[in-house]
Design an enzyme around this catalytic site. Structure first.
Site, short mmCIF file in Angstrom:
data_model
loop_
_atom_site.label_atom_id
_atom_site.label_comp_id
_atom_site.label_asym_id
_atom_site.label_seq_id
_atom_site.Cartn_x
_atom_site.Cartn_y
_atom_site.Cartn_z
N ASP A 1 0.84 -1.20 0.00
CA ASP A 1 0.00 0.00 0.00
C ASP A 1 0.87 1.26 0.00
O ASP A 1 2.00 1.24 0.50
CB ASP A 1 -0.89 -0.04 1.26
CG ASP A 1 -2.11 0.86 1.11
OD1 ASP A 1 -2.31 1.45 0.03
OD2 ASP A 1 -2.86 0.98 2.09
N HIS B 1 2.99 3.39 -8.81
CA HIS B 1 2.86 1.96 -9.13
C HIS B 1 4.12 1.46 -9.85
O HIS B 1 4.61 0.38 -9.59
CB HIS B 1 1.63 1.72 -10.01
CG HIS B 1 0.34 2.04 -9.33
ND1 HIS B 1 0.07 1.63 -8.05
CD2 HIS B 1 -0.75 2.74 -9.73
CE1 HIS B 1 -1.14 2.07 -7.69
NE2 HIS B 1 -1.65 2.74 -8.69
N LEU C 1 11.44 -20.50 -4.30
CA LEU C 1 10.38 -19.66 -3.72
C LEU C 1 9.07 -19.82 -4.50
O LEU C 1 9.04 -19.82 -5.73
CB LEU C 1 10.83 -18.19 -3.78
CG LEU C 1 9.81 -17.14 -3.34
CD1 LEU C 1 9.58 -17.20 -1.83
CD2 LEU C 1 10.25 -15.74 -3.75
C1 FPP Z 1 -1.51 0.14 -3.50
O1 FPP Z 1 -1.15 1.50 -3.53
C2 FPP Z 1 -0.96 -0.59 -4.66
C3 FPP Z 1 -1.69 -1.18 -5.64
C4 FPP Z 1 -3.16 -1.16 -5.66
C5 FPP Z 1 -1.04 -1.88 -6.79
C6 FPP Z 1 0.19 -2.68 -6.50
C7 FPP Z 1 0.60 -3.42 -7.71
C8 FPP Z 1 1.86 -3.56 -8.17
C9 FPP Z 1 3.03 -2.93 -7.48
C10 FPP Z 1 2.10 -4.39 -9.41
C11 FPP Z 1 2.32 -5.86 -9.10
C12 FPP Z 1 3.05 -6.53 -10.21
C13 FPP Z 1 2.76 -7.72 -10.83
C14 FPP Z 1 3.74 -8.24 -11.79
C15 FPP Z 1 1.52 -8.51 -10.64
P1 FPP Z 1 -2.31 2.60 -3.58
O2 FPP Z 1 -2.52 2.98 -4.99
O3 FPP Z 1 -3.52 2.07 -2.87
O4 FPP Z 1 -1.67 3.76 -2.76
P2 FPP Z 1 -2.42 4.89 -1.91
O5 FPP Z 1 -3.14 4.17 -0.80
O6 FPP Z 1 -1.31 5.73 -1.42
O7 FPP Z 1 -3.35 5.59 -2.86
#
Ligand code: FPP
Length: 229
Positions: free
Chosen positions: A13, A30, A124
């Protein structure tokens, strides 16, 4: 010897907040979040964690603006295309849990390719939860058991597990959530009943090797009784 967790699950998050704090668009967070994914996969493998499960897109994340949703899916596609071979070379078995059939065709295809390529790896176990919800997983498992004519007399916790997205996934030992929020948000609810929780203020793109080690170290100090004395 101190016990390290077998299964670590992470709610990644704070990508949006990381970007906003730098005056960048949310999607930049992201993008940077991928570097943390790479870091954590490496350190988890090096530490001897057997299962690492990453909450990458929840069934509730569809509520976000469509441009952000599309960006996330395309980021997953490019990341998997780019990293698939390296994951394989490192003996990592990659799997995906969630309502995968509802994802864009292109992403589904890459998911299939990645799972197929790494299926026989023994290192893993890396699982990405994509279009995943814990309640949805349980509902999908119930549906599956009914469609297979499963007898109600045989129903117990052990046999029910066979209908989950990935039956082999063990219970979560350590659940990490970044960015200060302290909730489960529909993640792995069946598997987390005795998980130890570790919360940190660190935003996901800033989550470092040191942060991961701190969480593992904290876990080793917890006394787990699983309802006993
Ligand atoms: C939360 O931050 C993050 C996400 C919803 C997306 C996380 C996904 C990735 C890092 C990609 C994963 C990669 C693969 C290959 C499957 P937020 O946007 O909720 O942050 P905020 O709470 O600060 O708005």
């Amino acid at each position: 010897m101190r016990q390290i967790p077998v299964h670590v699950a992470i709610i990644m998050d704070g990508n949006g907040r990381w970007a906003q704090a730098k005056g960048l668009p949310r999607v930049a967070g992201h993008k940077e979040g991928i570097s943390s994914v790479r870091r954590v996969v490496k350190i988890a493998a090096d530490t001897g964690v057997k299962y690492l499960t990453l909450y990458s897109f929840s069934t509730e994340n569809w509520k976000r603006p469509s441009e952000e949703v599309e960006f996330l899916f395309s980021l997953m596609e490019t990341t998997l295309i780019k990293e698939m071979k390296e994951l394989h070379d490192n003996n990592i078995k990659v799997r995906f849990i969630g309502r995968i059939r509802a994802l864009p065709d292109k992403l589904q295809k890459i998911i299939e390719d990645t799972e197929e390529l790494t299926a026989n790896n023994t290192g893993l176990n890396l699982t990405f939860a994509v279009n995943y919800g814990g309640r949805q997983e349980i509902i999908d498992a119930v549906k599956k058991s009914i469609s297979l004519g499963y007898s109600v007399d045989k129903l117990d916790e052990v046999s029910f597990r066979e209908f989950l997205y990935c039956p082999e996934l063990p219970d979560v030992d350590l659940m990490i959530r970044t960015a200060g929020e302290q909730r489960l948000s529909n993640f792995l609810i069946w598997q987390s009943i005795y998980a130890e929780f570790y919360f940190t203020e660190t935003l996901w793109p800033d989550f470092s090797e040191t942060d991961f080690k701190k969480a593992i170290n904290e876990f080793t100090k917890r006394k787990r009784r699983f309802g006993g004395l």
